[in-house]
Motif scaffolding. Structure first.
Motif, PDB file in Angstrom:
ATOM      1  N   UNK A  80       0.837  -1.188   0.000  1.00 29.43           N
ATOM      2  CA  UNK A  80       0.000   0.000   0.000  1.00 29.43           C
ATOM      3  C   UNK A  80       0.877   1.244   0.000  1.00 29.43           C
ATOM      4  N   UNK A  81       0.410   2.282  -0.648  1.00 28.82           N
ATOM      5  CA  UNK A  81       1.144   3.546  -0.690  1.00 28.82           C
ATOM      6  C   UNK A  81       0.218   4.678  -0.273  1.00 28.82           C
ATOM      7  N   UNK A  87       4.140  -0.983   3.482  1.00 27.19           N
ATOM      8  CA  UNK A  87       3.538   0.336   3.333  1.00 27.19           C
ATOM      9  C   UNK A  87       4.615   1.319   2.882  1.00 27.19           C
ATOM     10  N   UNK A  88       4.290   2.093   1.860  1.00 25.98           N
ATOM     11  CA  UNK A  88       5.139   3.193   1.407  1.00 25.98           C
ATOM     12  C   UNK A  88       4.413   4.486   1.731  1.00 25.98           C
ATOM     13  N   UNK A  89       5.125   5.442   2.297  1.00 24.29           N
ATOM     14  CA  UNK A  89       4.495   6.712   2.646  1.00 24.29           C
ATOM     15  C   UNK A  89       5.332   7.872   2.107  1.00 24.29           C
ATOM     16  N   UNK A 148       1.491   0.121  10.217  1.00 27.35           N
ATOM     17  CA  UNK A 148       2.622  -0.803  10.174  1.00 27.35           C
ATOM     18  C   UNK A 148       2.754  -1.576  11.482  1.00 27.35           C
ATOM     19  N   UNK A 149       2.480  -0.892  12.583  1.00 25.43           N
ATOM     20  CA  UNK A 149       2.525  -1.568  13.891  1.00 25.43           C
ATOM     21  C   UNK A 149       1.366  -2.552  14.011  1.00 25.43           C
ATOM     22  N   UNK A 150       0.166  -2.097  13.633  1.00 24.11           N
ATOM     23  CA  UNK A 150      -1.020  -2.954  13.744  1.00 24.11           C
ATOM     24  C   UNK A 150      -0.917  -4.189  12.865  1.00 24.11           C
ATOM     25  N   UNK A 158       3.979  -4.979   9.640  1.00 18.88           N
ATOM     26  CA  UNK A 158       4.519  -5.024   8.283  1.00 18.88           C
ATOM     27  C   UNK A 158       5.629  -3.994   8.088  1.00 18.88           C
ATOM     28  N   UNK A 159       6.294  -4.101   6.975  1.00 12.21           N
ATOM     29  CA  UNK A 159       7.412  -3.224   6.630  1.00 12.21           C
ATOM     30  C   UNK A 159       6.905  -1.824   6.282  1.00 12.21           C
ATOM     31  N   UNK A 160       7.667  -0.810   6.668  1.00 11.55           N
ATOM     32  CA  UNK A 160       7.323   0.579   6.377  1.00 11.55           C
ATOM     33  C   UNK A 160       8.530   1.292   5.789  1.00 11.55           C
TER      34      UNK A 160
END
Length: 201
Positions: free
Chosen positions: A1-2, A53-55, A76-78, A81-83
């Motif tokens: 996701x981004x 996740x990409x932000x 990402x914490x919930x 996953x990778x951030x």
């Protein structure tokens, strides 16, 4: 996701395991990212989760960037996953087609612009990131195609080029080179004293 909230736009996209965008939301909302982002993500995800996740980390609106990063960190914490962070200016460049070189310009506050130039084919930076007044910015970006929320402010002073009003779209996240989508998930600053080009003696 981004996710990207670095400008007046609130943007999110979901990709499948093959890198195809399977859902996206792009809304130009001005202010109010903190109120709109989470409901937008709920609408888009429909109960799904992401494993990465990409932000967007900017540069751009300091408040908007912080909203996006905070939401991404929470998810990402919930989700365990990778951030990672991605360049919001490169994300704008990724939406431009048919240009060998792409300049990007967004408002940087105090009458200055955040600007950077990218290779049209690879989206790799061709110059460093600058934070400059429009007249100075127009001298360091020579691309004919200039995209972004402040594209006209760069093109008009130099008297040539094509200004493309554009906002970052998270749907283009996977077009970015790995180096621009593996940044630290923290706000990217372009402070004027550190980013001005050297003046010839």
């Amino acid at each position: 996701m981004a996710i990207d909230t670095s400008t007046a736009a609130c943007s999110a996209a979901l990709f499948d395991s093959d890198g195809r965008c399977i859902a996206q939301r792009d809304e130009v909302i001005g202010r109010g990212h903190s109120e709109r982002l989470v409901p937008m993500l709920d609408e888009m995800l429909e109960g799904r989760r992401a494993d990465r996740i990409l932000v967007g980390v900017g540069p751009g609106s300091f408040t908007g960037i912080r909203v996006g990063i905070a939401a991404a960190q929470g998810l990402a914490i919930a989700w365990n996953c990778e951030l990672a962070g991605m360049s919001s200016l490169a994300l704008i460049a990724a939406g431009v087609e048919g240009a060998d070189h792409i300049g990007v310009a967004v408002d940087g506050g105090h009458g200055e612009l955040f600007v950077q130039q990218f290779d049209g084919a690879t989206l790799k930076p061709e110059a460093q990131l600058f934070n400059l007044p429009p007249e100075e910015a127009s001298a360091v970006i020579n691309a004919e195609a200039v995209a972004g929320t402040a594209a006209a402010k760069l093109v008009n002073p130099r008297g040539h080029g094509r200004a493309l009003e554009a906002w970052p779209s998270a749907s283009f996240a996977l077009r970015l080179p790995e180096s621009l989508r593996s940044l630290a998930p923290k706000p990217l600053y372009a402070r004027a004293p550190d980013a001005r080009p050297k003046v010839a003696a």
